[in-house]
Write an enzyme that holds these catalytic residues in place. Structure first.
Site, short mmCIF file in Angstrom:
data_model
loop_
_atom_site.label_atom_id
_atom_site.label_comp_id
_atom_site.label_asym_id
_atom_site.label_seq_id
_atom_site.Cartn_x
_atom_site.Cartn_y
_atom_site.Cartn_z
CB CYS A 118 -13.60 76.67 -16.11
SG CYS A 118 -14.99 77.17 -15.08
CG HIS A 260 -14.97 76.07 -19.72
ND1 HIS A 260 -15.64 75.08 -19.05
CD2 HIS A 260 -15.33 77.24 -19.12
CE1 HIS A 260 -16.36 75.62 -18.08
NE2 HIS A 260 -16.18 76.93 -18.11
CG ASN A 290 -19.50 76.80 -16.65
OD1 ASN A 290 -18.77 75.87 -16.35
ND2 ASN A 290 -19.08 78.06 -16.67
#
Ligand code: UT7
Length: 335
Positions: A118, A260, A290
């Site tokens: 990420c 993020h 996500n």
């Protein structure tokens, strides 16, 4: 304000792509023991996009996002010198960036993958900036793309509710110091905690041969959610503050906080710790979940499309995740 960068680099254009298939929380609650209420309250996620269809891969999403970015500035793919594809879900372990290069016709570009989960897009911006600062290259395409739905255990309610698929791209160009838009960065890794979030390779005992050759395969995603949560909320604000301090930028001068997109509670907790108003948070995770390396460029592209970000705005971008790796890049929007 003092910039640590001696030569200039700036983002010229962004693009993004998500798959058409949209799965909401109610649909997920038909396959695991969960509820829309639990997912929304604990994460802020309402729905996510999932890649489906035979022979569809991360490269399809990455190429659509890249072509969208190129189209916005009418740039010929042949003008790209380097492609960095940040992904942890390639369709070839030798790398997928070369397939992206071929698919968009960027025949003059060298291309490589960057694996940093990420944090991949943050590391891609920083890596691209190094090549631009030294004068090696002029135009660099960076792409964050992931299809973690391929690696999720769809019977594990603690992880399958979180992830979605997507891609975001940015074209970064060398420029004069005066036009520099990538002001500075701060990066970290803590490999001792690698097993808090991983897609581990595991040897298959049954395949041991006389020659003692071991052969295995990759597992599904495993995550210690609580530890990752604590890590993100404690370490990300420190990274952001270190970066801002090195640039002599006060948190009150930050226009946008682009973190993020992992969990709405994490976004709010980080903003709170920095005393940054939550209306400066860029957030789209309710729609996409996500999306790993894609989450930051996807949200950046949406914020630009919605005219949220204006010329001269200071954007603090921070990634965090598996590795464990985390870091910040501070941008002044120049276009
Ligand atoms: O991109 C990588 C970065 N990843 C992250 O940032 C993830 C960070 N972690 C998180 O976002 C949160 O820890 C989660 C959303 C993963 C979990 O939220 P939580 O508030 O930390 O929940 P928990 O793990 O403490 O679980 C609380 C309860 C447990 O039940 P008991 O033991 O209290 O009876 C879980 O079994 O919630 C249960 N639970 C669920 N219940 C309904 C866990 N997942 C679910 C679910 N639906 N999907």
């Amino acid at each position: 304000m003092k910039s640590s960068i001696m030569q200039g680099a700036r983002i010229l254009a962004t693009g993004s792509a998500v798959p058409n298939l949209c799965i909401n929380n109610h649909q997920i609650s038909q396959i695991v023991n969960t509820s829309n209420e639990w997912i929304v309250t604990r994460t802020g996620i309402k729905e996510r996009r999932i890649l489906n269809g035979i022979n569809k891969s991360v490269v399809d999403l990455a190429s659509t996002a890249s072509l969208n970015a190129l189209k916005k500035i009418a740039m010929d793919p042949l003008e790209i010198d380097l492609i960095i594809l940040a992904t942890s879900s390639p369709n070839d372990l030798f790398g997928s960036a070369s397939q992206l290069q071929a698919k968009i016709g960027a025949n003059n570009a060298v291309a490589f993958d960057l694996t940093a989960a990420c944090s991949g897009f943050v590391l891609s911006i920083v890596t691209a900036t190094q090549f631009l600062q030294t004068g090696c290259y002029k135009n660099i395409l960076i792409v964050g793309a992931d299809v973690l739905s391929k690696w999720v255990d769809w019977s594990d309610r603690s992880t399958c509710i979180l992830f979605g698929d997507g891609a975001g791209a940015a074209i970064v160009q060398r420029c004069s110091q005066q036009d520099n838009g990538i002001l500075g960065f701060q990066l970290n890794t803590d490999g001792k905690q690698f097993d808090q979030l991983s897609i581990a390779y595991e040897e298959d005992i049954a395949s041991k041969e006389k020659l003692n050759i071991f052969k295995g395969r990759f597992n599904n995603i495993i995550m210690n959610g609580k530890e990752i949560y604590k890590f993100a909320v404690s370490k990300v604000p420190i990274s952001i503050l270190k970066c801002l301090n090195s640039l002599q930028i006060d948190t009150k001068d930050v226009n946008w906080l682009l973190l993020h997109q992992a969990n709405e509670r994490i976004l709010n907790a980080v903003a709170n710790r920095l005393s940054v108003d939550s209306n400066k948070l860029i957030s789209n995770l309710s729609k996409y979940g996500n999306t790993s390396a894609a989450s930051i460029p996807l949200a950046l592209d949406e914020a630009l499309t919605n005219n949220q970000i204006k010329k001269g705005d200071i954007i603090v971008i921070a990634g965090f995740g598996a590795g464990l790796t985390w870091g910040t890049v501070v941008i002044k929007w120049k276009c």
